[in-house]
Scaffold this active site. Structure first.
Site, PDB file in Angstrom:
ATOM      1  N   ASN A 184      -6.766  -0.909   0.468  1.00  0.00           N
ATOM      2  CA  ASN A 184      -6.272  -0.730   1.834  1.00  0.00           C
ATOM      3  C   ASN A 184      -7.202   0.239   2.567  1.00  0.00           C
ATOM      4  OD1 ASN A 184      -4.490   1.021   3.826  1.00  0.00           O
ATOM      5  ND2 ASN A 184      -3.383  -0.893   3.574  1.00  0.00           N
TER       6      ASN A 184
ATOM      7  N   SER B  32       0.826  -1.210   0.000  1.00  0.00           N
ATOM      8  CA  SER B  32       0.000   0.000   0.000  1.00  0.00           C
ATOM      9  C   SER B  32       0.860   1.260   0.000  1.00  0.00           C
ATOM     10  CB  SER B  32      -0.888  -0.010   1.246  1.00  0.00           C
ATOM     11  OG  SER B  32      -1.572   1.208   1.359  1.00  0.00           O
TER      12      SER B  32
ATOM     13  N   CYS C 188      -3.197   2.256  11.684  1.00  0.00           N
ATOM     14  CA  CYS C 188      -3.602   3.653  11.733  1.00  0.00           C
ATOM     15  C   CYS C 188      -4.649   3.747  12.819  1.00  0.00           C
ATOM     16  CB  CYS C 188      -4.142   4.147  10.408  1.00  0.00           C
ATOM     17  SG  CYS C 188      -5.611   3.334   9.845  1.00  0.00           S
TER      18      CYS C 188
ATOM     19  N   ILE D 280       2.281  11.217   5.711  1.00  0.00           N
ATOM     20  CA  ILE D 280       1.322  11.696   4.713  1.00  0.00           C
ATOM     21  C   ILE D 280      -0.042  11.964   5.340  1.00  0.00           C
ATOM     22  CG2 ILE D 280       0.110  11.065   2.575  1.00  0.00           C
ATOM     23  CD1 ILE D 280       2.703   9.594   1.774  1.00  0.00           C
TER      24      ILE D 280
ATOM     25  N   GLY E 203      11.799   1.195   4.521  1.00  0.00           N
ATOM     26  CA  GLY E 203      13.049   1.004   3.784  1.00  0.00           C
ATOM     27  C   GLY E 203      13.960  -0.014   4.456  1.00  0.00           C
TER      28      GLY E 203
ATOM     29  N   ASN F 209       3.867  -2.807   8.686  1.00  0.00           N
ATOM     30  CA  ASN F 209       3.685  -1.425   8.251  1.00  0.00           C
ATOM     31  C   ASN F 209       4.939  -0.627   8.652  1.00  0.00           C
ATOM     32  OD1 ASN F 209       2.407   1.058   7.487  1.00  0.00           O
ATOM     33  ND2 ASN F 209       0.447   0.057   7.871  1.00  0.00           N
TER      34      ASN F 209
HETATM   35  C1  LIG Z   1       4.603   6.768   0.666  1.00  0.00           C
HETATM   36  C2  LIG Z   1       4.052   5.621   1.452  1.00  0.00           C
HETATM   37  C3  LIG Z   1       2.693   5.555   1.719  1.00  0.00           C
HETATM   38  C4  LIG Z   1       2.175   4.486   2.455  1.00  0.00           C
HETATM   39  N1  LIG Z   1       0.830   4.436   2.681  1.00  0.00           N
HETATM   40  C5  LIG Z   1       0.300   3.376   3.344  1.00  0.00           C
HETATM   41  C6  LIG Z   1      -1.101   3.280   3.553  1.00  0.00           C
HETATM   42  O1  LIG Z   1      -1.864   4.154   3.140  1.00  0.00           O
HETATM   43  N2  LIG Z   1      -1.596   2.198   4.220  1.00  0.00           N
HETATM   44  C7  LIG Z   1      -0.762   1.203   4.695  1.00  0.00           C
HETATM   45  O2  LIG Z   1      -1.236   0.228   5.291  1.00  0.00           O
HETATM   46  N3  LIG Z   1       0.583   1.275   4.515  1.00  0.00           N
HETATM   47  C8  LIG Z   1       1.115   2.327   3.850  1.00  0.00           C
HETATM   48  N4  LIG Z   1       2.476   2.402   3.660  1.00  0.00           N
HETATM   49  C9  LIG Z   1       3.349   1.354   4.246  1.00  0.00           C
HETATM   50  C10 LIG Z   1       3.831   0.346   3.208  1.00  0.00           C
HETATM   51  O3  LIG Z   1       2.747  -0.329   2.603  1.00  0.00           O
HETATM   52  C11 LIG Z   1       4.781  -0.682   3.859  1.00  0.00           C
HETATM   53  O4  LIG Z   1       4.062  -1.454   4.797  1.00  0.00           O
HETATM   54  C12 LIG Z   1       5.967  -0.031   4.570  1.00  0.00           C
HETATM   55  O5  LIG Z   1       6.424   1.096   3.839  1.00  0.00           O
HETATM   56  C13 LIG Z   1       7.128  -1.010   4.777  1.00  0.00           C
HETATM   57  O6  LIG Z   1       7.622  -1.499   3.557  1.00  0.00           O
HETATM   58  P1  LIG Z   1       8.929  -0.852   2.816  1.00  0.00           P
HETATM   59  O7  LIG Z   1      10.034  -0.840   3.841  1.00  0.00           O
HETATM   60  O8  LIG Z   1       9.185  -1.770   1.661  1.00  0.00           O
HETATM   61  O9  LIG Z   1       8.552   0.516   2.387  1.00  0.00           O
HETATM   62  C14 LIG Z   1       3.036   3.457   2.935  1.00  0.00           C
HETATM   63  C15 LIG Z   1       4.409   3.533   2.664  1.00  0.00           C
HETATM   64  C16 LIG Z   1       4.927   4.590   1.938  1.00  0.00           C
HETATM   65  C17 LIG Z   1       6.405   4.646   1.666  1.00  0.00           C
END
Ligand SMILES: Cc1cc2nc3c(=O)[nH]c(=O)nc-3n(C[C@H](O)[C@H](O)[C@H](O)COP(=O)(O)O)c2cc1C
Length: 313
Positions: free
Chosen positions: A95, A17, A126, A67, A212, A187
């Site tokens: 989501n 997401s 959230c 955000i 990240g 998350n």
């Molecule tokens: C710009 C951005 C927006 C995100 N928005 C949501 C969201 O709306 N709902 C959600 O459950 N996770 C959201 N996430 C979390 C990601 O889905 C993911 O769980 C988290 O970034 C960890 O993975 P990563 O390390 O590969 O980024 C968001 C992540 C990023 C970077």
């Protein structure tokens, strides 16, 4: 990869997401027919303006994101994107975020039968912005939110957990018992960065969500624990940017892998990782990806990481 309730992914790689928005933003850039699934950005029943800027800050090993769930509200999202989703060759998972279990139930009911929606991911990290707790920090509230979703739909329900929870074992079990079909973890994790001049926070939201490479081993720990505590499939998310990250999450017990922030800079990355995974299977003589799932799990259930004192001895 069959995640249950007719949610079948053509490859185990999906986009988590956030990075793809509602998909339309990247439809010209990404070969959707070579991607397992697309999870939309967080959506709420009513429109949300989101947090004031700055919303992103680069930190060592990742990004701090604040955000604030900016989105036009569920009805507008379905009206704008539903028809496109229905025509795409991959499952689109919405989501959902809410302030209460009741509001979540209402959103879920509106999505039942909506065109192009293949599943629902409930964002349990959230919170109830009005002084309540984040539901995914507690087994009872996790259960009541997932039960509210389950009552309102026959679509696959994915419970997205947070590794900020101390005892993720019981949270995952609560989600499974309440009717979740799949667990997604993790998350972003709460972080804080002061502004460069030291006056106040760097982000308009104050706290931010850390994502990240910096969170990869935390995601692996969470997936490893969850895979030992439930019988439903786990989608592993957190810090994925190269094939080894995918292989590590599979070994820890994930059946599918989500790419988050790394797909913002490189939208085709999840597709390429799917190709690389298929190549790696061929090169290793592995007949199916499921043979790579859970290879790092212990034969006997391990102790939860919350009992950290045991490791210190
Ligand atoms: C710009 C951005 C927006 C995100 N928005 C949501 C969201 O709306 N709902 C959600 O459950 N996770 C959201 N996430 C979390 C990601 O889905 C993911 O769980 C988290 O970034 C960890 O993975 P990563 O390390 O590969 O980024 C968001 C992540 C990023 C970077």
């Amino acid at each position: 990869m069959d995640l249950g309730r007719d949610l079948v992914l053509a490859t185990p790689l999906l986009v988590a997401s956030g990075p793809y928005g509602y998909g339309a933003e990247v439809a010209d850039l990404v070969d959707f027919d070579r991607l397992g699934a697309l999870v939309t950005r967080g959506t709420t029943l009513k429109p949300r303006a989101g947090h004031p800027g700055p919303r992103l800050a680069e930190v060592p090993g990742g990004l701090l994101v604040g955000i604030g769930l900016q989105n036009p509200g569920l009805d507008a999202v379905l009206e704008r994107y539903g028809a496109a989703w229905a025509g795409w060759p991959l499952p689109v998972i919405v989501n959902l975020c809410a302030e209460t279990a009741g509001e979540l139930g209402e959103a879920v009911r509106r999505l039942e039968g909506a065109p192009g929606v293949a599943g629902l991911e409930i964002n349990l990290s959230c919170g109830n912005g009005r002084g309540g707790a984040v539901p995914g920090l507690d087994p009872d509230s996790t259960a009541s939110w997932i039960a509210a979703a389950r009552r309102g739909t026959d679509l696959p329900v994915i419970a997205k957990l947070t590794a900020a929870a101390a005892d993720i074992w019981s949270i995952a079990q609560a989600a499974e018992d309440a009717g979740a079909d799949v667990i997604a973890a993790i998350n972003t994790l709460p972080g804080f960065l002061p502004a460069r001049d030291g006056r106040g926070p760097a982000l308009g939201s104050g706290y931010g969500g850390l994502c990240g490479p910096a969170i990869k081993t935390i995601a692996l720990r969470a997936v490893w624990e969850i895979a030992q505590s439930v019988d439903i499939p786990v989608i592993g998310i957190g810090g994925v940017s190269v094939l080894d990250d995918v292989l590590d999450l599979l070994a820890a017990g994930a059946s599918a892998v989500g790419v988050g922030v790394a797909a913002m800079a490189d939208p085709m990355l999840p597709v390429r990782l799917g190709d690389e995974l298929a190549d790696a299977c061929r090169a290793r003589g592995v007949a199916a990806v499921r043979d790579l799932v859970g290879t790092a799990l212990p034969k006997k259930r391990s102790a939860p990481s919350t009992r950290g004192a045991e490791y210190a001895r």
